[in-house]
Each structure stands twice: as C-alpha cells, then as structure tokens.
Design a protein around this motif. Sequence first.
Motif, short mmCIF file in Angstrom:
data_model
loop_
_atom_site.label_atom_id
_atom_site.label_comp_id
_atom_site.label_asym_id
_atom_site.label_seq_id
_atom_site.Cartn_x
_atom_site.Cartn_y
_atom_site.Cartn_z
N THR A 211 45.45 30.53 85.49
CA THR A 211 45.89 29.33 84.78
C THR A 211 45.92 29.61 83.29
OG1 THR A 211 45.02 27.82 86.46
CG2 THR A 211 45.35 26.93 84.26
N ARG A 212 46.92 29.07 82.65
CA ARG A 212 47.02 29.21 81.19
C ARG A 212 47.02 27.80 80.57
NH1 ARG A 212 48.51 33.85 78.38
NH2 ARG A 212 49.10 33.53 76.19
N PHE A 213 46.03 27.54 79.74
CA PHE A 213 45.89 26.24 79.07
C PHE A 213 46.33 26.36 77.61
CE2 PHE A 213 42.51 26.26 82.33
CZ PHE A 213 42.84 25.10 83.03
N VAL A 214 47.03 25.37 77.16
CA VAL A 214 47.47 25.31 75.77
C VAL A 214 47.19 23.91 75.23
CG1 VAL A 214 49.43 25.48 74.18
CG2 VAL A 214 49.32 26.97 76.18
N VAL A 215 46.55 23.82 74.07
CA VAL A 215 46.38 22.54 73.38
C VAL A 215 46.73 22.75 71.91
CG1 VAL A 215 44.64 21.59 74.93
CG2 VAL A 215 43.92 22.95 72.97
N ALA A 216 47.33 21.73 71.30
CA ALA A 216 47.70 21.84 69.89
C ALA A 216 47.74 20.47 69.27
CB ALA A 216 49.06 22.53 69.74
N SER A 217 47.37 20.41 68.01
CA SER A 217 47.44 19.18 67.24
C SER A 217 47.93 19.53 65.84
CB SER A 217 46.06 18.51 67.16
OG SER A 217 46.09 17.40 66.28
N ASP A 218 48.77 18.68 65.28
CA ASP A 218 49.32 18.92 63.95
C ASP A 218 49.42 17.58 63.23
OD1 ASP A 218 50.43 20.03 61.71
OD2 ASP A 218 52.13 20.97 62.74
N ARG A 219 48.75 17.49 62.07
CA ARG A 219 48.75 16.25 61.30
C ARG A 219 48.99 16.56 59.82
NH1 ARG A 219 43.68 12.56 63.50
NH2 ARG A 219 44.12 12.74 65.74
N HIS A 220 49.74 15.71 59.17
CA HIS A 220 49.82 15.75 57.71
C HIS A 220 50.29 14.39 57.20
CE1 HIS A 220 54.21 16.02 57.79
NE2 HIS A 220 54.15 17.12 58.52
N ASP A 221 50.03 14.13 55.93
CA ASP A 221 50.50 12.90 55.29
C ASP A 221 52.02 12.92 55.17
OD1 ASP A 221 47.87 12.10 55.01
OD2 ASP A 221 47.71 12.72 52.92
N GLY A 222 52.58 11.78 54.83
CA GLY A 222 54.02 11.68 54.71
C GLY A 222 54.57 12.57 53.62
N LEU A 223 55.71 13.21 53.90
CA LEU A 223 56.36 14.09 52.93
C LEU A 223 57.22 13.29 51.95
CD1 LEU A 223 57.54 16.97 55.31
CD2 LEU A 223 55.31 16.63 54.23
N ILE A 224 57.48 12.02 52.28
CA ILE A 224 58.28 11.15 51.42
C ILE A 224 57.36 10.06 50.89
CG2 ILE A 224 60.29 9.62 51.31
CD1 ILE A 224 61.21 11.21 53.93
N GLU A 225 57.09 10.07 49.61
CA GLU A 225 56.10 9.15 49.04
C GLU A 225 56.69 7.75 48.89
OE1 GLU A 225 52.93 8.87 45.30
OE2 GLU A 225 54.34 10.56 45.47
N ASN A 226 56.02 6.78 49.52
CA ASN A 226 56.41 5.37 49.41
C ASN A 226 55.49 4.72 48.39
OD1 ASN A 226 57.26 2.78 49.78
ND2 ASN A 226 56.67 2.62 51.94
N HIS A 227 56.05 4.23 47.30
CA HIS A 227 55.25 3.76 46.16
C HIS A 227 54.89 2.28 46.24
CE1 HIS A 227 55.70 7.50 43.86
NE2 HIS A 227 56.93 7.54 44.35
N VAL A 228 55.19 1.61 47.35
CA VAL A 228 54.85 0.18 47.47
C VAL A 228 53.34 0.00 47.54
CG1 VAL A 228 55.01 -1.86 48.95
CG2 VAL A 228 57.06 -0.51 48.45
N LEU A 229 52.67 0.80 48.34
CA LEU A 229 51.21 0.78 48.42
C LEU A 229 50.66 2.05 47.80
CD1 LEU A 229 50.66 -0.45 52.11
CD2 LEU A 229 50.72 -1.83 50.03
N SER A 230 49.49 1.95 47.22
CA SER A 230 48.85 3.15 46.68
C SER A 230 48.29 3.99 47.82
CB SER A 230 47.73 2.75 45.71
OG SER A 230 46.74 2.00 46.37
N GLY A 231 48.31 5.29 47.61
CA GLY A 231 47.80 6.18 48.65
C GLY A 231 48.87 6.51 49.67
N PRO A 232 48.52 7.34 50.67
CA PRO A 232 49.51 7.86 51.61
C PRO A 232 49.74 7.00 52.85
CG PRO A 232 47.44 8.98 51.95
CD PRO A 232 47.21 8.03 50.81
N SER A 233 49.08 5.84 52.97
CA SER A 233 49.10 5.10 54.23
C SER A 233 50.50 4.65 54.64
CB SER A 233 48.18 3.88 54.15
OG SER A 233 48.64 2.96 53.17
#
Length: 801
Positions: A211-233
């Motif tokens: 058996t071959r198991f593969v798991v992966a996760s990839d996360r990052h903040d938005g690449l396009i900055e929305n200036h309505v709210l402060s921070g990356p949310s």
Amino acid sequence: MKPVSIKRFSKAIISISVANALCIPIAFADDDKETPKTEKKGSIEQIIVTANRQAQSLQEVSSSITAVGDEAIERAGIVDITGLESVVPGLKVGSSGGEVRPAMRGARTNEVGVAGTGIAEQVVGIFQDGIYVPTTTAGLGAFVDIERIEVLRGPQGTLYGRNTFAGSINVITKQPVIDSLEGHLKITTGAYNRSAYEGVLNLPITDDIATRFVVASDRHDGLIENHVLSGPSDDLREKNQFYARSVTRYEPSEDFNFTVRFDYSNKDANSEAIWGYQQIAGYQISETSPGSGVFNPNATVTPGHIYQPANAQRNDKGPYDVYRNAFSLDKQETFSATTILEYYGNDIADIKWTTNYSKLSGTQFYDNDYSDGGLDFVGGFGRKDDQKNFSTELQFSSNYDSPLQWIAGLYYYDQEADWSWLWREDTTGDGVADSVSVPSWGNPDYDPHTVDSIAIFGQLRYQVSDELRLVGGLRYNKDEKTFTGESIPDWGDSAVLWKAAIEYDVSNDSMIYASAATGYRTGGANDGRVVSRGAEPLYDNEEVISYEVGLKTMLLEGAMRFNASAFINEYDDVKAQLFAVACNDTTSGQTILQCVAEGTQTTFEYYENGGAVESLGAEVEIQWYPVDALSISASLAYLDSTFSDDYAVGNSELRPLLGLGNLNGRQDVNDNNSQFSFKGWRPAMSPEYTLGLAATYEYELGNDAYLIPHISIKYSDDYYAFDTNIDEVKVDAHAIIDARLTYIINDNIQLDFFVQNVGDEQVLTRGVVHSQIVNGAPANSVQANWNNPRIWGASFKYTFM
C-alpha cells in the motif's frame, strides 16, 4: 472552411525546417551507430511513456508529446496544472476562481463548471492514472507523489476511453512497490505565510501486497490584498487545501494484479471571482438624441469600473490591491474510488479493466459588484455544484510477437451534475439581506444535468519492414444529454473518429512520422429562458481534423534529444461563449434598440456555433547535456490561429457585443439584422511565439552532497485573454523567470530554496467581455483575472528507504 494559405503554412514549415537543418545532418551521420544502451551521467535517460496505452519509449511515439518526470516536476515547482505551461511548448493555462482554463493549438477553454447551459466539457482532457477528470472545477487538484506527466497535443480518441478535442494531460502517480519500505516527508514555508507538508509511505504488507499512502496540505494567505479589512482575513486567492490518497496493489503473479485506489481532497479558502475578479474597462454606446432609438456607431471607452455602486468609495490600486466588502469563497470536496484489474495470462491479449466512481461538492461565491460599495458581506453572487461520475473501461491489447500489434476497448461514462445559483436573502424581515441562499430562480430543487456516453475504439500498428510502420485507428462514440428544466430539449448525437499515421526510422536514433486524426467536442442546449429570447435551442458538436508531421531523434551519442513537429488543425462549428442584449418581451415586435431606448431589455449568457478556426504551427523540444553536470532544455512553439472570415454571431433577436459599437466595421449597431464578425481575430490564449529555456547544473560537493541551481525562463509573444480581441484584454509580450537552489546533503536530506515569477510580472490569465445595460445604454465591461505575483519559499525533504 477556407484552405490554409500557402503563406501561413510556409511560416510554420520554415520555423521547423530551420531547427531541423541544424540537427538532421548529425543524425544521418550517425546512421550506423547504435545509441548507447548503458546509462551514464551526462546522457539523456530513456523515458518510458504510456501515451499509446502501452509502454513505449518517448522517441517511438508518433505524436507530439511532452513527458515531465518527477525531478523535473519538483525543480519547476509544479504543484498543479497551471505550472505545466512552463515546460510544455504551445500550452497556455489560464484560470479564474476555482476553474482551470487550458488552451492548446488554437483551442481554448471559455465555459467552465456546470450551469444552466449544461456541463462544460473539457477542451484539453485531464486524466489521472487513466481516469477522466470530468470538469474544469475539478481540474485544479494537487500534484503529489507524481511519477510523470504526459501532455499530448492534438485530438485523442482512438486510444482513450474518453475522447479529447485538442489534447490531453495525463498525470501518472507513483504506484506501490511490493518489496520496499520507503517514503518521504517534505515541509515547505514561504511568502504569504505559506505552510505546507506532504508525506509518502510505501508499506509492504505481504510478499504480494503493498500500500502507498500519500497525504498533503498546503496553506497560505491571500495573494491579492483586500484593503477593506485590516489583516489577511479577507484577502483573495488564499489557499487551504488538503489531499490524501491510498493505493493498494495485489500482485500474486506476473500474470495478474489488482489495484484499489482512493482519493480525497478538500479546500476551503477565500477566492477570486469565478470569471475574473477585477473590472478594468468598459465600452458603451449612446443614442444620437434621447429616445431616438438610433445610436452613435463609435463606443466610448472608459478605463476602470463602469458600473460600481454609487456608494463605492475607493478604486482598486492594481491587480494585487483591491477593495471588496462582500465575502469570497472557494469550497470544494472531492472523493474518488478506482479499481484496476490487469491480466496477462493468455497468448492472445492482455486485459485491463478500470472502473471509477467520483463525486464533487463545491461552492464558489464572490463580490459581484467588484467594489467596496453595495451590500456588505452578503452582497455577492455564487454557484453550488454537486457532481457524480461513473466510468468503466475494458481494454484488450496484443501480447504476442507479430508485425501486427493492436489495442481495443469499450468505454462507458455516466455523469449527473446538479447546480444552483447563490444570492442574498433577508431572513429577519427588516428589508436588509443578511444571508446567502439558493433563490427561487436559482434551481433550488434537485434537477441535474446528465451525460451518458458509450464508445468502442481501437488502433492497429503494422510493421511493414524494419524501418516502416503503419498506424490506423477508429472510434465510435454515442452521447446523450439531459438538462435542467422541462423547457430544454434533450440532446443526443454520435460520431465516428479516425486516425492514420506512418512512421519511418531514418536511422537507429531518428524517426520521422506523418499523421492525420479527427476529434470532436459534444454540443448541447441553451437555457430555456434565453431560447425564448432568440437563442437556438441546441448547438452542434465542435469538430477538428488535425494533420501533423514530425521528427524524433537522439543526437551527440545520446547527449541530446531533439523532437519537432508541424501541424495544421482545422476546427469547425467552434462554439462561442456570448453575453447578449435582447428584448424582455420578444412578442412586442420591437427591435432590440427600441427595447433598450424604452428600458425593456435584458442581458444573458448563451452559446452558438460561430464558425471555423484555422490553426497551423510548429513545435520544437530539445534536451541537452553539453557536459556531464549541465542539463539544458529548450522549447519553441509557433502558432498562427485565426477565426475564419465567416465566423459571426448574434441575430435579430439578440445582440452579443452591442456596447462595442461598430468597432472597425465588425457590426452595424443600427441594423437590427447585423451580426458581429470575429473575422481575423485570434482565439483566446493563442500567442504566435512562445519560448522556454531551462538550465540545471549539478555541482558535486563530495560525500554524496550536491548543490544544484536551476533557472527557467518562459517567454510569450503577445496574445489576447479572450476571443473578443480588444486592447483591454491584450497581453503584451513578457518573460516569467523562476529560480531554485537545491542542496542535497546526502541520500536522505534535501533543502530547496525557490523564487517564482522573479520579475513580479503582471500577466492577464483570463479576460471576459460582458454585456450590460449601464445608465440605460448598452455597455460591455471588461473583467480580468491576473497571474500570481512573486512568490518565494524554502522546503526540507527527508527520504527513507
């Protein structure tokens, strides 16, 4: 269709002939020399591919094919399909929202996902381990633990269960190894708070099961900055994706094996809009005098957003700095189960039986006024998708020693795809929308589109002599579709496709070939609401016939691989994606312009067969080891693709591009019977020239340690990001540079440092020219989607075995 002109074809032949003239004499000079069979550092490794559904050397396949191995995938930083255009000549990959939009040889992807007009069948088919990925929505899956990727250019039908129109992208993952405990762990960090990991474990269970198991996760903040709210949310184009795969292989003997595979993926992130996230310009015509119903032929062009709400306060600062006050979402969950049975135990044919079931549930939502005005948070528009797919393919292939080799198969495919629009809702009764739901007009009840397809296909390869082989193939396909709503008629059609080719070995290391093949992309139906306003109920299949000649050769005693091809593709009944203006009441007897003058018009999306597209071109690929430690690869693609003289859209009841005015005589806005002509325009994502260069140097440090710098440059001539070739969707010539430094400490530990898009180039990956009514007059707004900005990162990889 008009014949391809001598002048245009000559340009393609010249492009390939110049390159060939430099290299063919070397190949012929080595006519009596055997290519070295032993591998050595500094010689090109033989690549085994399964493009013809049987294991062959890349150099033996009489088709334009690019094969990218696992090391090349890693060094190019390819994590999904969008990265392939850096290594595949002639391939462009656009995207918007959660949708992928590949283009190849003048065939492009316009419609995506599932909606009122049906299921967007792929132009360039995507396959994972032989399983067809059914829609563009599912096409952005993660590439993890990949053995190689094979990209074939040109229609594919006589060897594949699912017919493909312009080409195919085949992702082949690594399979379980019966007798080896091995795997790796990789951790990546970088710009925009990126945090990613992947783990692979190959686990032998018994002497004949692994058996071959593969798991992966990839996360990052938005690449396009929305200036309505402060921070990356609230930033757009963030990533939050998880993927898991389990493959179990049972191999009790050399004659039989059985594989069971499960895939699961989940993503939940802020995204940009489905069709593009920024308004960059608008065209609009005006009446010569109020209420006259006669319009000025020349449109007024206004940069920026032409229909933002009155309470919008700020304009976007650029492609990566925006203001959006509604939430955005790209949420998707997929599951796939596959079984593969292979039997080699008789003297007539090998048998392979592949069955797959998959499902996808997805939601996309975005701020559809593209501003910080309008309704906060829920002031947007979206779509929900639920898809279920079943396919099974039974394949037979010859396994005896004979001049005649063959492969044949039966294929069945069934798809059920439901969809709904998402819109704001007032749940408290205070007159202010506070929630998002499926409205009454958004297909709230389960009423899916369906597709049923059956096919029988086969291909023969006959060895006439030691040097000469003939190839022939046939496919019969029957497709049936049903659509949401009782007013839309069912659709059905059948087709016979063929391929013919001749292969000739000029020497032990060189083959030339010529081929012709046909393909098609199924038609469908327009939404009943747009049919009542002038659209044709059904549109026909798109068809293509492709002619190709090519050369494949190994040079310099195995230190260089040189492959080249020239092609002519003739596309008929090419579908146009259109956004039109029409009268609300088509029984009023009024013209569209009269309805516009009185404010009784509407706008909508529809499809029709516009006409023909003529494409010709040439492609060259080179891989070369000038010295043992240095590898250089290069690719060049030339493409001349244009809409034919008779490609025109619209009719007296609907006008798709009215806001553009007469635009160089392409229509007469005041003639209600005038169509809009695309004559001489280029299909989207079709640059005339593209060039790729990459270099890798392995600097040996001693004690099994290496320092490996890698750099790649991808140059593209100018092109248009949408079929409507106006200046605002023109992409200027540009070059994208990627760089990577790999430090291999020993056989187990590897460090990588990388930068993608070193020059921070801003490139339009998708443009759309929408039809609207703005302040009572016809307008066409230009909607845009941009590439990723500069990204940097570093990774640590530990391998064990």
